[in-house]
Every structure is written in C-alpha cells, then in structure tokens.
Design a protein around this motif. Structure first.
Motif, PDB file in Angstrom:
ATOM      1  N   LEU A 211       0.825  -1.203   0.000  1.00 34.96           N
ATOM      2  CA  LEU A 211       0.000   0.000   0.000  1.00 34.96           C
ATOM      3  C   LEU A 211       0.861   1.256   0.000  1.00 34.96           C
ATOM      4  O   LEU A 211       0.610   2.208  -0.750  1.00 34.96           O
ATOM      5  N   MET A 212       1.866   1.251   0.856  1.00 35.74           N
ATOM      6  CA  MET A 212       2.735   2.432   0.941  1.00 35.74           C
ATOM      7  C   MET A 212       3.405   2.705  -0.405  1.00 35.74           C
ATOM      8  O   MET A 212       3.535   3.847  -0.837  1.00 35.74           O
ATOM      9  N   LYS A 213       3.810   1.590  -1.061  1.00 37.14           N
ATOM     10  CA  LYS A 213       4.467   1.742  -2.355  1.00 37.14           C
ATOM     11  C   LYS A 213       3.510   2.299  -3.406  1.00 37.14           C
ATOM     12  O   LYS A 213       3.845   3.182  -4.187  1.00 37.14           O
ATOM     13  N   LEU A 214       2.290   1.779  -3.380  1.00 34.84           N
ATOM     14  CA  LEU A 214       1.316   2.170  -4.400  1.00 34.84           C
ATOM     15  C   LEU A 214       0.917   3.635  -4.310  1.00 34.84           C
ATOM     16  O   LEU A 214       0.868   4.358  -5.308  1.00 34.84           O
ATOM     17  N   ILE A 215       0.620   4.064  -3.101  1.00 35.05           N
ATOM     18  CA  ILE A 215       0.133   5.447  -2.989  1.00 35.05           C
ATOM     19  C   ILE A 215       1.223   6.451  -3.294  1.00 35.05           C
ATOM     20  O   ILE A 215       0.962   7.623  -3.558  1.00 35.05           O
ATOM     21  N   GLY A 216       2.462   5.979  -3.279  1.00 31.96           N
ATOM     22  CA  GLY A 216       3.550   6.881  -3.648  1.00 31.96           C
ATOM     23  C   GLY A 216       3.888   6.798  -5.117  1.00 31.96           C
ATOM     24  O   GLY A 216       4.781   7.501  -5.593  1.00 31.96           O
ATOM     25  N   THR A 217       3.164   5.955  -5.849  1.00 33.59           N
ATOM     26  CA  THR A 217       3.456   5.766  -7.262  1.00 33.59           C
ATOM     27  C   THR A 217       2.733   6.800  -8.106  1.00 33.59           C
ATOM     28  O   THR A 217       1.520   6.912  -8.085  1.00 33.59           O
ATOM     29  N   GLN A 218       3.532   7.554  -8.846  1.00 38.78           N
ATOM     30  CA  GLN A 218       2.985   8.631  -9.661  1.00 38.78           C
ATOM     31  C   GLN A 218       3.765   8.776 -10.953  1.00 38.78           C
ATOM     32  O   GLN A 218       4.980   8.617 -10.966  1.00 38.78           O
ATOM     33  N   GLY A 219       3.066   9.082 -12.039  1.00 42.15           N
ATOM     34  CA  GLY A 219       3.782   9.311 -13.288  1.00 42.15           C
ATOM     35  C   GLY A 219       2.871   9.114 -14.475  1.00 42.15           C
ATOM     36  O   GLY A 219       1.646   9.151 -14.339  1.00 42.15           O
ATOM     37  N   GLY A 220       3.451   8.945 -15.627  1.00 42.88           N
ATOM     38  CA  GLY A 220       2.665   8.712 -16.839  1.00 42.88           C
ATOM     39  C   GLY A 220       2.103   7.292 -16.820  1.00 42.88           C
ATOM     40  O   GLY A 220       2.305   6.542 -15.876  1.00 42.88           O
ATOM     41  N   PRO A 221       1.411   6.922 -17.906  1.00 49.50           N
ATOM     42  CA  PRO A 221       0.785   5.599 -17.966  1.00 49.50           C
ATOM     43  C   PRO A 221       1.780   4.446 -17.811  1.00 49.50           C
ATOM     44  O   PRO A 221       1.380   3.333 -17.431  1.00 49.50           O
ATOM     45  N   GLU A 222       3.019   4.691 -18.106  1.00 48.80           N
ATOM     46  CA  GLU A 222       3.997   3.610 -18.010  1.00 48.80           C
ATOM     47  C   GLU A 222       4.190   3.100 -16.581  1.00 48.80           C
ATOM     48  O   GLU A 222       4.678   1.968 -16.394  1.00 48.80           O
ATOM     49  N   VAL A 223       3.844   3.865 -15.589  1.00 49.19           N
ATOM     50  CA  VAL A 223       4.012   3.380 -14.209  1.00 49.19           C
ATOM     51  C   VAL A 223       3.052   2.225 -13.912  1.00 49.19           C
ATOM     52  O   VAL A 223       3.200   1.530 -12.900  1.00 49.19           O
ATOM     53  N   LEU A 224       2.070   2.051 -14.761  1.00 46.30           N
ATOM     54  CA  LEU A 224       1.158   0.913 -14.535  1.00 46.30           C
ATOM     55  C   LEU A 224       1.914  -0.423 -14.624  1.00 46.30           C
ATOM     56  O   LEU A 224       1.492  -1.423 -14.036  1.00 46.30           O
ATOM     57  N   ASP A 225       3.028  -0.416 -15.367  1.00 43.64           N
ATOM     58  CA  ASP A 225       3.872  -1.619 -15.412  1.00 43.64           C
ATOM     59  C   ASP A 225       4.479  -1.892 -14.035  1.00 43.64           C
ATOM     60  O   ASP A 225       4.515  -3.030 -13.567  1.00 43.64           O
ATOM     61  N   ASP A 226       4.951  -0.834 -13.416  1.00 39.17           N
ATOM     62  CA  ASP A 226       5.478  -0.956 -12.050  1.00 39.17           C
ATOM     63  C   ASP A 226       4.394  -1.488 -11.118  1.00 39.17           C
ATOM     64  O   ASP A 226       4.626  -2.381 -10.305  1.00 39.17           O
ATOM     65  N   VAL A 227       3.218  -0.919 -11.254  1.00 38.93           N
ATOM     66  CA  VAL A 227       2.110  -1.309 -10.386  1.00 38.93           C
ATOM     67  C   VAL A 227       1.821  -2.802 -10.529  1.00 38.93           C
ATOM     68  O   VAL A 227       1.604  -3.516  -9.540  1.00 38.93           O
ATOM     69  N   GLU A 228       1.871  -3.255 -11.767  1.00 37.36           N
ATOM     70  CA  GLU A 228       1.612  -4.681 -11.999  1.00 37.36           C
ATOM     71  C   GLU A 228       2.650  -5.559 -11.292  1.00 37.36           C
ATOM     72  O   GLU A 228       2.319  -6.585 -10.690  1.00 37.36           O
ATOM     73  N   GLU A 229       3.899  -5.111 -11.366  1.00 38.70           N
ATOM     74  CA  GLU A 229       4.979  -5.837 -10.686  1.00 38.70           C
ATOM     75  C   GLU A 229       4.735  -5.893  -9.185  1.00 38.70           C
ATOM     76  O   GLU A 229       4.888  -6.924  -8.542  1.00 38.70           O
ATOM     77  N   TYR A 230       4.344  -4.769  -8.635  1.00 36.08           N
ATOM     78  CA  TYR A 230       4.097  -4.702  -7.191  1.00 36.08           C
ATOM     79  C   TYR A 230       2.973  -5.649  -6.784  1.00 36.08           C
ATOM     80  O   TYR A 230       3.017  -6.266  -5.723  1.00 36.08           O
TER      81      TYR A 230
END
Length: 425
Positions: A211-230
């Motif tokens: 959760l902490m990682k996700l709410i700090g995730t910000q950027g263009g659409p490409e960050v959705l790849d990061d989100v998927e990894e998480y």
RNA sequence: GCCGGGGUGGGGUAGGCGGUUAUCCUUCGGGACUGUGGAUCCCGCGACUCGGGUUCAAAUCUCGGCCCCGGCCCCA
C-alpha cells in the motif's frame, strides 16, 4: 441600523459578473457538445438527503431549518446528492445511459478562509447508468477539454483507481468501515497516520508495504507496469488494474495524453467505487484543486435501484481564480442619448427607444445635466457613441452622433441613424 | 474552537509614544472654460465599530461586546 453582507459571501459587481457569465457560457457549450443537458434541483432539500450520504456530523456544517410544516430542510451543501435524488425521483425508469449537467450555488456553515466561502458555486455533470472505461475516459476528456476551451494553462489531471487499493484491503479481510477510514487517510496524504492506522488494524507487513508503495506511485501511464509488478498475486487488484489500462488506452483515442497516474488519489468518500480523478492548478497552492470526480454508486444508498455514475464537478469559484481574468473597464451601454435643450427631450426619448428596439443598448441623460457634464458621464459609462439632440439638428431632420473613441463627430439624417449606429456596434 | 491581524467620510488610505481645526487619493454635487467631455482650477457633501474606564483632554491608552480577514482543525 447597520445591515451588511453575511460572512463568507460575496457581492459580484458588473465586470466580475460579466466574466463569470462568460466562463459559464464556455462550460455550457462544451458540455452540450458532449451530449449533456442541463437539470436544476431545488436550492433546499430534505436534510436527511445529506446526512444519509455523509453522516450525522455534517449537520453542524449545514444551513438547516424546520419549515412551517415541521419539515427538516437544508440549504444544499453540494450537488451530487441532489442530482442522485432527482435521478431516483424522475429518471430511474428512463433509458440509459443518461447525461446531465448542472450549475448552481451551495451553502456550508464553515469557517471562511482564503477561497473558502459559505456560498459557492459548482459546475458539474453526471453520466448515469453506463459504467465502462470508455464512459470514464469520455468524462475525463470532457473535463480536460472544458479547461482547454477556457484557455487555462498549467493544470494537471491526476487519475487513481480505488479498486486496486480495495483489492489489497479486501484480501486482508478488512471490514468495510475500516476500509473507508483507511481510504480517508490515504486521501489526506498523511503517510505517518496511514502507517499508524495500518498497524492498528493489523494489516500484514506485505500488504502494508504494498500500500505504501502504491500510494507513492505517480507518473505517466507507463508506471502501470510498475504497479503490476508490485501487485503480484493480488488478483482483485489486478482486475482493477486491467480496467485502468483500458481507460488509459481509451483516453489516448480521445486525445487526452497529458495526465498523471496517481494511486494516492482516494477521494476519501465511501461511495466511490472505481476510477477517481482530481484536477490541480499547482500555482494556486492550498486552493489548487479545481475539480474532483470519478465513478460511484449513490442512488442505492437513497433507496433506489443500484446504478453507477461517473461524473465530476468544477469548483466554479476556484476556476475563476485560476483563470485570473481581468476586470477591465466595461462598456455599460453602447449609446448615450443627450437632449441639449429641454425642448428636445421627447425626441431624445424616441431615439433611445428606437435604438433599444433595434437591439442596441442605450441610455438616456435623465439628470438634466449640461451637455458638458452629460458627455463626461457618457465617457464614464464607456459608451461607444453619444447622440445629441439639439433644436438646430431636429429642425433639419438630422441628429449629431459623436464617436467617443475616436473623438469624431458627424451629423446624420434622422431616419438613417439607427441602422448606421447598429452597424458599428 | 485555538492562534494572529484588523474595524477611520460611498471606496481606498495617513494619523495612533493623548492636545482640543482628522491627511491624501478617489467617488459624488455645484461652478469656471460662453451647444462638445476625458485636463486644470474653485466651492461643497461626507468619517474615527458599540459600551465602559482613565484624563483638563482620546481616533490615539485600557477593559468588555460585536463584526471582518488570515492560519490551524475540518473541507461532501
């Protein structure tokens, strides 16, 4: 006796009203190009419409009263609930989806501060009964385009998805009420308080870290790849992520490519269910948020059939602030008609009325001032032309027309005057 | 609610370590430029939030009320 304007309210004078009407006009036109039509709800509603939605505590911030029939009523503090009530009362059986927009003032009994008023305006819309990434993308596109139409620079669209966050909490089997509380803290952006709360609620270390990682995730659409990894094995969140990807792709087709994925947007409201978004104008500081919206379900809360809506509202006053329009000297009237002698007053009246009938705004010197003073007043009014009726001219069937901007003057035949002036205004 | 700042002619302000005619700009009314303005000049209208206290004397100090603004809390 001293009577003054109530605290937290404003008077708008001519120039500011002109600006507000202009912005209102742009928003109306833009919303209507997207197929939205206007609705209007009463300025006061039943008090319980708002307490059911937001809880009993809001009563203290609501202007409410008991009317002569003993009914508990309230000046509406917002417009989302009235719109849901209207839908439930009037449109529940109509074909869907339904697009509607609204513009009106709301009232809250709160402590005023910079940009915080007790009477304020909202301009918003709802797309009811057609939830899909496509619908959501179109709503966001409408918000974005409205601001482009207004010529607003430097705004940022931030989009989040509650399904991703709730998928994690759901796997931890956190009860609904606690989830709502957690969402509220996430929305506040208070990291320390969130950690404390997650600890108190005994969320597992894994989910907490995620959760902490996700709410700090910000950027263009490409960050959705990061989100998927998480996300790994959080299947419910992955489903929501898929939906988010679809939204992103659709936004591209709408020509909306300049936005931020921001999972820290939670809106803090328990009736939101999916996509949420907010629009900021960073340079405004504490008052930077000019728009909020997303997908939610409220009608069921009021006793109607379940239906999801996607919508948003602009804080109209915030928007005006962001636009920073000048209040230039405005032209109060196109033509100022001045009778030079008392005997020419009837003719001056006739001329004024003819101009008005032709759609030209005209005012008449009614104070009996001398020509000199009257011309000065014409200038104060910003009049484009002054029309002088003197005995000499009238005898010749003419009229003197003075161009106030060019400081030039001509004598026109009486019967050509109206058309000539109309053509130049 | 807590903290901070403030309340002076219609609007905006100066004065504030007490002195008895309250400053400046602007708005408004009249006049001078001889039927024609945006400039200038002259005259005028109009004020110290309410109550109490201290004092020979208070806009100026002090106590309380009311009101406004900003920050915090909150923010549908």
């Amino acid at each position: 006796m001293d009577i003054s304007r109530p605290r937290g309210t404003r008077d708008f004078l001519f120039a500011e009203m002109r600006n507000r009407k202009e912005v209102e006009g742009v928003l109306r036109r833009t919303f209507e190009t997207y197929g939205y039509h206007e609705i209007k709800t009463p300025i006061f509603e039943e008090l319980k419409l708002f307490t059911v939605k937001s809880g009993e505590e809001v009563v203290n911030q609501i202007y409410h009263f008991t009317d002569k029939g003993g009914r508990e009523l309230a000046l509406r503090p917002e417009l989302t609930a009235p719109v849901a009530r209207l839908y439930m009362n009037e449109m529940q059986k109509k074909p869907k989806p339904i697009k509607m927009y609204y513009f009106g003032s709301c009232f809250r009994y709160e402590r005023p501060q910079a940009g915080r008023f007790r009477q304020f305006w909202q301009f918003g819309c709802e797309l009811i009964g057609g939830r899909s990434p496509l619908a959501e993308a179109e709503v966001i596109s409408l918000a974005s385009e409205s601001l482009h139409e207004l010529g607003l620079d430097g705004f940022e669209v931030h989009i989040g998805h509650l399904g991703i966050l709730r998928g994690i909490l759901g796997r931890e089997e956190i009860p609904s009420e606690l989830q709502d509380r957690i969402m509220g803290v996430i929305d506040k952006g208070d990291v320390e308080e969130l950690e404390a709360l997650l600890g108190e609620v005994e969320v597992s270390g894994e989910s907490r870290e995620l959760l902490m990682k996700l709410i700090g995730t910000q950027g263009g659409p490409e960050v959705l790849d990061d989100v998927e990894e998480y996300l790994g094995g959080y299947s419910e969140s992955l489903e929501a992520l898929e939906e988010f990807r679809e939204l992103v792709e659709t936004l591209h087709y709408f020509g909306v490519d300049d936005y931020h994925v921001n999972l820290g947007i939670a809106r803090g409201l328990d009736y939101y269910t999916g996509i949420v978004f907010e629009i900021y104008v960073p340079e405004l500081g504490a008052q930077k948020q000019i728009c909020g919206g997303g997908t939610y379900n409220l009608v069921e809360t009021f006793g109607g059939e379940r239906v999801e809506s996607t919508g948003f509202a602009f804080g109209f006053d915030r928007l005006m602030n962001a636009l920073g329009m000048d209040e230039e000297n405005m032209r109060m009237v196109d033509v100022f008609v001045i009778p030079i002698q008392d005997s020419t007053v009837p003719e001056a009246i006739r001329i004024t009325q003819e101009l008005r009938a032709a759609g030209v705004s005209a005012d008449l010197e009614v104070s009996g001032r001398k020509l000199r003073k009257a011309l000065s007043h014409a200038d104060n009014l910003g009049a484009r032309f002054a029309v002088l009726t003197g005995e000499r001219e009238i005898q010749d069937g003419k009229v003197t027309v003075k161009d106030m901007e060019r400081n030039s003057q001509e004598t026109l035949p009486r019967d050509e005057m109206v058309d000539k002036i109309k053509g130049r205004c």
